[in-house]
Design a protein around this motif. Structure first.
Motif, short mmCIF file in Angstrom:
data_model
loop_
_atom_site.label_atom_id
_atom_site.label_comp_id
_atom_site.label_asym_id
_atom_site.label_seq_id
_atom_site.Cartn_x
_atom_site.Cartn_y
_atom_site.Cartn_z
N LEU A 122 14.50 -3.30 -5.28
CA LEU A 122 14.14 -4.76 -4.85
C LEU A 122 12.36 -4.78 -5.17
CD1 LEU A 122 15.68 -4.74 -1.26
CD2 LEU A 122 16.50 -5.91 -3.12
N SER A 124 8.81 -7.69 -4.80
CA SER A 124 8.32 -8.74 -3.78
C SER A 124 8.65 -10.08 -4.18
CB SER A 124 6.68 -8.60 -3.91
OG SER A 124 6.31 -8.72 -5.01
N ILE A 127 12.85 -10.86 -2.32
CA ILE A 127 13.35 -10.64 -0.96
C ILE A 127 12.97 -11.86 0.01
CG2 ILE A 127 12.98 -8.19 -1.15
CD1 ILE A 127 10.62 -8.73 0.94
N LEU A 128 13.86 -11.90 1.00
CA LEU A 128 13.61 -13.03 2.02
C LEU A 128 12.67 -12.72 2.76
CD1 LEU A 128 17.54 -13.61 2.65
CD2 LEU A 128 16.04 -14.95 1.24
N ARG A 129 11.83 -13.55 3.31
CA ARG A 129 10.72 -13.30 4.22
C ARG A 129 10.78 -14.20 5.36
NH1 ARG A 129 6.42 -10.56 1.44
NH2 ARG A 129 6.97 -10.36 -0.84
N PHE A 135 9.22 -8.79 6.45
CA PHE A 135 10.52 -8.96 6.18
C PHE A 135 11.08 -7.76 6.69
CE2 PHE A 135 7.41 -6.43 3.20
CZ PHE A 135 8.16 -5.35 3.13
N ILE A 137 14.28 -5.07 5.55
CA ILE A 137 15.25 -4.59 4.28
C ILE A 137 16.00 -3.52 5.02
CG2 ILE A 137 15.38 -3.63 2.05
CD1 ILE A 137 12.60 -4.75 1.56
N GLY A 146 21.62 -10.16 4.18
CA GLY A 146 20.08 -10.47 3.80
C GLY A 146 19.48 -9.55 2.99
N ASN A 147 18.25 -8.81 2.93
CA ASN A 147 17.79 -7.89 1.84
C ASN A 147 18.61 -6.64 2.26
OD1 ASN A 147 15.89 -9.87 1.23
ND2 ASN A 147 14.76 -9.35 3.11
N TRP A 148 19.07 -6.25 0.87
CA TRP A 148 19.84 -4.83 1.03
C TRP A 148 19.45 -3.93 -0.20
CZ3 TRP A 148 24.88 -4.22 -1.70
CH2 TRP A 148 25.39 -2.79 -1.45
#
Length: 190
Positions: A122, A124, A127-129, A135, A137, A146-148
């Motif tokens: 991943l 910057s 990713i979803l914030r 965030f 992860i 989501g962030n995985w």
């Protein structure tokens, strides 16, 4: 008559083998002496500079990896979670918080995930914030919403968090650098 040369040969073999073993053990024990440690995260900002200690130079020569100069970037690694337990691919972890000031950062595992259908890393920009810039992860072998970040098949792994174009490498106030917290959520084996 052959006793003395034989004893000298045995002594030399033991000395060379012991010397090689002790050097390899020392290299496995530490990457360098001038480390920045923030929770489970560890970095060596002097590793690529002329101020690098002998262990950092030996690691650089043995691994053959290109390190970043302090103006280019800084690589943090995590081998344990927030409770100081070794990272295990059978567990699910959550990385939460803010990243240190950097123009760009990446996060991946070593060894790398071998499955091309899973996210290998991943950064910057992807990713979803939250509204405040923080965030979350999830680092897991199973897909998560989501962030995985997918984990490799091996039991042990290392998380690698690289900051590019960051003032952190030259910072003297290490305690005020925000690093994401790495907590264990659950494990498949208990």
């Amino acid at each position: 008559m052959l006793k003395t040369p034989f004893m000298v040969a045995i002594t030399l073999v033991i000395a060379f083998a012991g010397g090689i073993w002790s050097v390899l053990a020392a290299l496995d024990a530490t990457t360098g002496l001038a480390a920045i440690r923030i929770g489970p995260w560890e970095a060596f900002p002097l590793a690529q500079t002329v101020k690098a200690d002998p262990y950092a130079r030996a690691h650089r020569a043995r691994d053959g990896r290109l390190l970043y100069a302090s103006a280019e970037g800084l690589t943090f690694t995590a081998r344990t979670d927030a409770s100081n337990a070794p990272l295990d691919a059978a567990c699910t972890y959550r990385l939460t918080g803010l990243a240190p000031a950097a123009r760009f950062w990446t996060l991946y595992t070593r060894p790398a995930n071998a499955n091309p259908d899973r996210p290998e890393g991943l950064n910057s920009r992807m990713i979803l914030r939250e509204i405040d810039g923080s965030f979350a992860i999830d680092v897991s072998a199973r897909a998560r919403p989501g962030n995985w970040l997918a984990l490799p098949a091996s039991e042990r792994f290392v998380l690698v968090f690289t900051l590019f174009d960051t003032p952190v490498a030259s910072s003297t106030g290490v305690s005020d650098i925000p690093m994401p917290e790495l907590t264990k959520l659950e494990c498949a084996h208990g």
